[in-house]
Design a protein around this motif. Structure first.
Motif, PDB file in Angstrom:
ATOM      1  N   ASN A 231       0.872  -1.253   0.079  1.00 20.61           N
ATOM      2  CA  ASN A 231      -0.205   0.057  -0.003  1.00 20.61           C
ATOM      3  C   ASN A 231       0.799   1.454   0.003  1.00 20.61           C
ATOM      4  N   PHE A 232       0.069   2.343  -0.307  1.00 23.00           N
ATOM      5  CA  PHE A 232       0.657   3.570  -0.059  1.00 23.00           C
ATOM      6  C   PHE A 232      -0.339   4.401   0.693  1.00 23.00           C
ATOM      7  N   VAL A 233       0.040   5.264   1.676  1.00 21.45           N
ATOM      8  CA  VAL A 233      -0.872   5.843   2.446  1.00 21.45           C
ATOM      9  C   VAL A 233      -0.625   7.137   2.740  1.00 21.45           C
ATOM     10  N   LEU A 234      -1.377   8.226   2.023  1.00 25.28           N
ATOM     11  CA  LEU A 234      -1.005   9.616   2.465  1.00 25.28           C
ATOM     12  C   LEU A 234      -1.766  10.047   3.839  1.00 25.28           C
ATOM     13  N   CYS A 235      -0.727  10.501   4.759  1.00 24.20           N
ATOM     14  CA  CYS A 235      -1.422  10.957   6.023  1.00 24.20           C
ATOM     15  C   CYS A 235      -1.595  12.448   5.841  1.00 24.20           C
ATOM     16  N   PRO A 236      -2.336  12.991   6.976  1.00 24.91           N
ATOM     17  CA  PRO A 236      -2.943  14.221   7.107  1.00 24.91           C
ATOM     18  C   PRO A 236      -1.896  15.290   6.616  1.00 24.91           C
ATOM     19  N   GLY A 237      -0.787  14.999   7.198  1.00 25.74           N
ATOM     20  CA  GLY A 237       0.404  16.103   7.026  1.00 25.74           C
ATOM     21  C   GLY A 237       1.059  16.122   5.804  1.00 25.74           C
ATOM     22  N   GLY A 238       0.848  15.211   4.713  1.00 25.15           N
ATOM     23  CA  GLY A 238       1.570  15.447   3.524  1.00 25.15           C
ATOM     24  C   GLY A 238       2.285  14.583   3.326  1.00 25.15           C
TER      25      GLY A 238
END
Ligand code: PYC
Length: 325
Positions: A231-238
């Motif tokens: 997977n690739f997960v974008l977190c809130p902070g970018g």
């Protein structure tokens, strides 16, 4: 301020063990709100550069409200406050073992979104039983500028996720900039289209799923099992999650369960963009929810004394993340 730094599958966690803000008493959700209202500068100073890195997740260790819990924790990152954090809980457990504050065995930890059970399997290996997770909306389509129509599920795993089967670029670290850009476009498209989690909650994490790359024993998984996906997960902070993202994996398991693609107790090995792994499964919860169980390993890597100098013009930290709104 004293902190212990660790990483879980490459994703950093900084646990504040002394000198953090006094949030008083009461439920963790109320204390998180107080942290955000009155002490947001502390969040920034702890996780932003130059003290933190883009991916750093901070964890304020608190007295629990629920006496059955060993500790309470409030997680935060470069953008704000999290509900839960899977890699962070594994990192916190390894930190408390390192400090001699938790012994092997089962413990309960309180977060702003519910109680999480942790099984300490060794100095580094930790299994967590996350908060009840569920798919909220299935097959939501949005038009993301430059990408076209993107279809995904909205799911809760302790944070809100848009779970996309497929990825707009190969799931390899050298494609992280392209994946980050695409995930931000999706996040903006969701907000523009008014797609939200239950109660109108912002969807601040976007994940792309694809075929696994690794074979055999992976970084953080000793079972030798072949991974089921990457997977690739974008977190809130970018920043993107270097670990397979515990709350994102919980959201994924909820989608797999809802589609009848994974049975209770059946193992699922998730690989991150950098090849680190969590092993997961679930048991049925109440009201159609699932209780995810996630195993990973964390390593303490620094004992840190953070210094905030009033004369330092950048003492509040510098946000170096790519524009994320
Ligand atoms: O592991 O749940 C997680 C997580 C959330 C944000 C970064 N890691």
């Amino acid at each position: 301020m004293l902190a212990i730094d660790s990483h879980t599958g490459g994703e950093p966690t900084r646990v504040i063990i002394e000198g953090g803000p006094d949030l008083g008493t009461g439920p963790l959700s109320a204390r998180r709100a107080r942290f955000a209202e009155a002490f947001d500068d502390v969040r920034r100073m702890v996780v932003l550069e130059p003290r933190g890195a883009g991916a750093t997740v901070g964890a304020l260790l608190c007295e629990p409200h629920d006496p059955a819990c060993a500790a309470g924790v409030i997680f935060f990152d470069a953008a704000g406050f999290l509900g839960m954090c899977g890699h962070g809980t594994i990192g916190l457990a390894a930190t408390l073992v390192y400090l001699g504050r938790l012994a092997p065995g089962r413990h309960r930890l309180e977060t702003p979104v519910g109680v999480v059970e942790v099984d300490i399997l060794g100095p580094h290996d930790v299994r967590i039983e996350n908060v009840p997770s569920y798919r909220y909306r299935r097959g939501v389509a949005v038009d993301a500028p430059g990408l076209g129509r993107v279809v995904g599920d909205v799911a809760w795993g302790g944070n809100w996720f848009f779970v996309v089967d497929g990825a707009p670029a190969p799931l390899a670290p050298e494609h992280a900039p392209a994946l980050t850009d695409a995930a931000m476009r999706v996040r903006r498209a969701l907000a523009a289209a008014g797609v939200a989690g239950e109660g109108g909650a912002e969807i601040d994490h976007v994940e792309f799923f694809g075929a696994p790359a690794g074979e055999g024993e992976g970084l953080g998984d000793k079972s030798g099992a072949r991974p089921d996906g990457r997977n690739f997960v974008l977190c809130p902070g970018g920043a993107y999650d270097r670990s397979p993202c515990g709350t994102g994996l919980s959201a994924k398991l909820a989608c797999l369960a809802a589609d009848g693609k994974l049975r209770p107790g059946e193992p699922w090995v998730q690989e991150s963009l950098i090849g680190s792994r969590f092993t997961a499964s679930y048991r049925p919860g109440e009201a159609g929810r699932i209780i995810p169980s996630i195993t990973g390993a964390a390593y303490v890597c620094a004992e840190t004394r953070l210094i905030f100098n009033d004369r330092d013009p950048f003492r509040l930290g510098v946000s170096c993340a790519p524009a994320h709104y």
